[in-house]
Structure formats: C-alpha cells, structure tokens
Motif scaffolding. Structure first.
Motif, mmCIF file in Angstrom:
data_model
loop_
_atom_site.group_PDB
_atom_site.id
_atom_site.type_symbol
_atom_site.label_atom_id
_atom_site.label_comp_id
_atom_site.label_asym_id
_atom_site.label_seq_id
_atom_site.Cartn_x
_atom_site.Cartn_y
_atom_site.Cartn_z
ATOM 1 N N LYS A 164 59.274 102.086 68.794
ATOM 2 C CA LYS A 164 59.795 103.382 68.006
ATOM 3 C C LYS A 164 60.328 104.229 68.747
ATOM 4 N N LYS A 165 61.492 104.995 68.134
ATOM 5 C CA LYS A 165 62.225 106.044 69.080
ATOM 6 C C LYS A 165 61.162 107.442 69.266
ATOM 7 N N PRO A 166 61.202 107.993 70.391
ATOM 8 C CA PRO A 166 60.200 108.670 70.742
ATOM 9 C C PRO A 166 60.288 110.122 69.868
ATOM 10 N N ILE A 167 59.186 110.864 69.394
ATOM 11 C CA ILE A 167 59.191 111.916 68.564
ATOM 12 C C ILE A 167 60.224 112.817 69.517
ATOM 13 N N GLY A 168 61.220 113.674 68.952
ATOM 14 C CA GLY A 168 62.163 114.711 69.674
ATOM 15 C C GLY A 168 63.238 113.856 69.700
ATOM 16 N N THR A 169 63.465 112.596 69.423
ATOM 17 C CA THR A 169 64.950 112.141 69.360
ATOM 18 C C THR A 169 65.766 112.901 68.469
ATOM 19 N N THR A 170 67.127 112.868 68.720
ATOM 20 C CA THR A 170 68.108 113.640 67.890
ATOM 21 C C THR A 170 69.045 112.776 67.415
ATOM 22 N N ALA A 171 69.565 113.089 66.297
ATOM 23 C CA ALA A 171 70.738 112.535 65.626
ATOM 24 C C ALA A 171 71.825 113.394 64.955
#
Length: 56
Positions: free
Chosen positions: A3-10
């Motif tokens: 999974k992408k880490p918590i805090g990933t932005t888009a």
C-alpha cells in the motif's frame, strides 16, 4: 503490491493511488472516501492537493 503510505499526496485530476479517506491540504478542508484508480476531485471548484489519512 504494498500500500501507499499514509500521508501520500495526490492532486486534483490525478488517478487516486490508494483507496481510503483523503483530506484536502489547507483551509478550508474536507475529507472524502476515494477509491484507487478514480480521478482525484476538485474541492469548492478548485484544484487541490489531497493527503491520504486512513486506509479503506
């Protein structure tokens, strides 16, 4: 696939990289459940940066 880490932005218009609860960076803010592969939405008619705060 990890999974992408918590805090990933888009940004608005990008494909969502991970299903979960996303929060708008800045004020005013909101949260929204967004599924992986969906297009990141605008907020209040503007392009914004979303940050992953919780997994689905």
């Amino acid at each position: 696939m990890p999974k992408k880490p918590i805090g990933t932005t888009a940004r608005t218009g990008q494909k969502c990289p991970e299903s979960g609860v996303w929060k708008v960076v800045g004020n005013p803010s909101t949260t929204a459940p967004i599924s992986k592969g969906n297009t990141m939405p605008p907020y209040k008619g503007k392009a914004v940066t979303w940050k992953l705060i919780q997994y689905a």
